[in-house]
Design an enzyme around this catalytic site. Structure first.
Site, short mmCIF file in Angstrom:
data_model
loop_
_atom_site.label_atom_id
_atom_site.label_comp_id
_atom_site.label_asym_id
_atom_site.label_seq_id
_atom_site.Cartn_x
_atom_site.Cartn_y
_atom_site.Cartn_z
N LYS A 228 0.84 -1.20 0.00
CA LYS A 228 0.00 0.00 0.00
C LYS A 228 0.88 1.25 0.00
O LYS A 228 1.92 1.26 0.65
CB LYS A 228 -0.84 0.05 1.29
CG LYS A 228 -2.04 -0.89 1.35
CD LYS A 228 -2.75 -0.74 2.69
CE LYS A 228 -3.88 -1.73 2.86
NZ LYS A 228 -5.02 -1.51 1.97
N ARG B 52 -10.49 -11.23 2.50
CA ARG B 52 -11.45 -12.25 2.02
C ARG B 52 -10.82 -13.64 2.01
O ARG B 52 -11.52 -14.64 2.11
CB ARG B 52 -11.99 -11.84 0.64
CG ARG B 52 -11.00 -11.85 -0.48
CD ARG B 52 -11.48 -11.03 -1.67
NE ARG B 52 -11.35 -9.58 -1.43
CZ ARG B 52 -11.76 -8.64 -2.28
NH1 ARG B 52 -12.33 -8.98 -3.42
NH2 ARG B 52 -11.60 -7.36 -2.01
N1 BES Z 1 -8.06 -3.57 4.80
C1 BES Z 1 -8.28 -3.19 3.46
C2 BES Z 1 -9.58 -2.45 3.25
C3 BES Z 1 -9.73 -1.11 3.86
C4 BES Z 1 -8.99 -0.04 3.40
C5 BES Z 1 -10.68 -0.91 4.83
C6 BES Z 1 -9.17 1.21 3.95
C7 BES Z 1 -10.87 0.32 5.37
C8 BES Z 1 -10.11 1.37 4.94
C9 BES Z 1 -8.33 -4.42 2.57
O1 BES Z 1 -7.52 -5.46 2.94
C10 BES Z 1 -7.88 -3.96 1.21
O2 BES Z 1 -6.79 -3.54 1.08
N2 BES Z 1 -8.78 -4.05 0.23
C11 BES Z 1 -8.50 -3.65 -1.09
C12 BES Z 1 -9.01 -4.71 -2.03
C13 BES Z 1 -8.56 -4.55 -3.47
C14 BES Z 1 -7.08 -4.78 -3.56
C15 BES Z 1 -9.32 -5.55 -4.31
C16 BES Z 1 -9.21 -2.31 -1.35
O3 BES Z 1 -10.35 -2.14 -0.89
O4 BES Z 1 -8.60 -1.46 -1.97
MN MN Z 2 -5.54 -5.31 2.23
#
Ligand code: BES
Ligand code: MN
Ligand code: ZN
Length: 461
Positions: free
Chosen positions: A241, A315
């Site tokens: 990230k 997931r």
């Molecule tokens: N933990 C994050 C989701 C998240 C981000 C929740 C910011 C609350 C605030 C999750 O693991 C994630 O990174 N999801 C990605 C999925 C994508 C790569 C398909 C997202 O939502 O960008």
């Molecule tokens: Mn994530």
């Protein structure tokens, strides 16, 4: 920190709540000195405004609290909490002006205002205590507030002190408090016991990945299972990230924290359910052993998953935990997770979406959410999108290209792992209050627990 009401026999200063459109009429019946005090203080009974009224000895005799106009009042809820925050240390009680139906929420909000995340600070301390009204169930409200505080604390403690190991310790403590059975499957044992995706996501961390499992209550009671995402820190993995997105990722175990807060409520209230709490506790870290983009994982259920983004880790760990939860065919599974950024894009931080195939359950949740000032909003498990989560090389894709409808795609993915439970809901939580509001300190937030508590009580108890 324990939320507490003042003792029921303590002497208390009354707080009169006054709607702004009723102030004039209200004042007319009052002594001239009070009229003058109100007018010279500029008190207009605006929502959350507070005026202390002294007696001849200069002690506070009563408090006037602005209750605003009806339309502003319903908007934010919890306004009694802003009154609590403005009062000096002392013991207070609700005087006139609150409807019977408003008493409980006002009392709860007062308790919630006592929260401060002070683990790393010298304690402050001055609090206005509330002597509970006769009509409220004070013990129950303290239990609800305690559940919320537990959730907030677990989220607020940084990942340096709340890794998988510490989360396990907190989980075991909760289980011990209520004599629940706790079982932990850790490290290589995850492979032996067939939780391959929990292992794959968590194996790059110094703290071994694990599945925390708590069982409580009588075997013949309705089976309610909570599954909470316990990603103690989410770097994104090899699909790292950017700093701006990683900044808040200590809260990526917010789903597990919420499941634990709700479990506290259920067990302390002794609900007649057979409760199970499952938490895959991992850190999504980066090292030579990390799982990679395009790896194909075989899940507990047997479905294969192509990893197209290591940042869609939630997931994966939830899928194995949900498949396991589903095996005993429970009456109810609630999955709680800070699962997607897309859920925030759709609804903002304060209104988590929920997903279920049952219109009946959805109606119950929407009603409870409104009732409990615990907002939730239904989004669809849109069947025609199913092909989007199916890549070429495996059964499922954890991160479909394009990224449209991300919260829905994640929910559809999870649904594939639940077949035999009678009812299933997935809640995509934010778990964080970005700007402090009455009764809701900035930081970790316990979303959906009280709404789900009401649903569970109405259904099974
Ligand atoms: N933990 C994050 C989701 C998240 C981000 C929740 C910011 C609350 C605030 C999750 O693991 C994630 O990174 N999801 C990605 C999925 C994508 C790569 C398909 C997202 O939502 O960008
Ligand atoms: Mn994530
Ligand atoms: Zn995550």
């Amino acid at each position: 920190m324990r939320p507490k009401f003042a003792g029921k026999t303590q002497k208390a200063i009354p707080i009169d709540f006054i709607a702004s459109d009723r102030l004039k009429t209200w004042l007319k019946t009052k002594p001239k000195t009070l009229q003058a005090w109100v007018n010279s203080s500029g008190f207009t009974a605006a929502l959350g405004q507070v005026l202390t009224v002294p007696n001849a000895q200069g002690k506070i005799e009563k408090v006037l609290a602005g209750w605003g106009a009806e339309n502003t009042r319903v908007r934010g809820r919890y306004w009694a909490a802003s009154v609590a925050a403005k009062l000096p240390k002392g013991v207070y009680e609700f005087g006139t002006g609150l409807k019977k139906s408003e008493l409980e929420e006002a009392s709860l909000s007062w308790l919630l205002a006592q929260y401060a995340f002070d683990h790393y600070k010298v304690k402050s301390g001055a609090v206005a205590m509330l002597k509970p009204a006769k009509d409220v169930n004070a013990k129950r409200l303290e239990i609800l507030a305690m559940g919320e505080f537990l959730t907030r604390d677990l989220i607020n403690v940084p990942a340096s002190d709340m890794g998988p190991e510490a989360l396990e310790t907190a989980f075991r403590k909760l289980g011990k408090d209520y004599e629940a059975k706790v079982l932990v499957t850790k490290g290589a044992a995850l492979l032996k016991k067939n939780f391959p995706m929990i292992h794959a996501v968590g194996r790059a961390s110094d703290q071994a990945p694990r599945l925390l499992d708590m069982v409580w209550g009588k075997a013949n009671h309705p089976k309610v299972t909570l599954v909470g995402k316990g990603v103690c820190f989410d770097t994104g993995g090899l699909n790292i990230k950017p700093g701006s997105s990683m900044g808040l990722m200590k809260k990526d175990m917010g789903g597990s924290a919420t499941a634990m807060g709700l479990a506290h409520m259920i067990m302390a209230l002794k609900l007649k359910v057979r409760l199970r709490v499952l938490v895959p506790a991992v850190e999504n870290s980066i090292s030579a052993g990390a799982f990679r983009p395009q790896d194909v994982l075989t899940s507990r259920k047997g479905l294969t998953v192509e990893v197209n983004n290591t940042d869609a880790e939630g997931r994966l760990v939830l899928a194995d935990a949900l498949a396991y939860a589903d095996e005993e065919k429970p009456d109810f599974i609630a999955c709680m997770a800070t699962l997607t950024g897309a859920a925030r894009v759709a609804l903002g931080p304060d209104v988590p979406p929920f997903f279920t195939d049952s219109d009946k359950l959805a109606a119950e949740i929407s009603k409870a959410a409104k009732n409990q000032a615990d907002p939730l909003w239904r989004l669809p498990l849109w069947d025609p999108y199913e092909p989007v989560i199916e890549p070429d090389v495996a059964d499922l894709d954890n991160a479909p290209a394009g990224g449209f409808g991300g919260a829905i795609m994640a929910a559809l993915f999870l649904r594939r792992f639940v077949e035999d439970a009678v009812d299933f809901v997935h809640l995509d939580l934010y778990g964080w209050t970005p700007v402090a509001k009455p009764g809701r300190a900035k930081g970790g937030a316990c979303q959906s627990a009280r709404a789900m508590l009401q649903v569970i009580e109405d259904r099974y108890v």
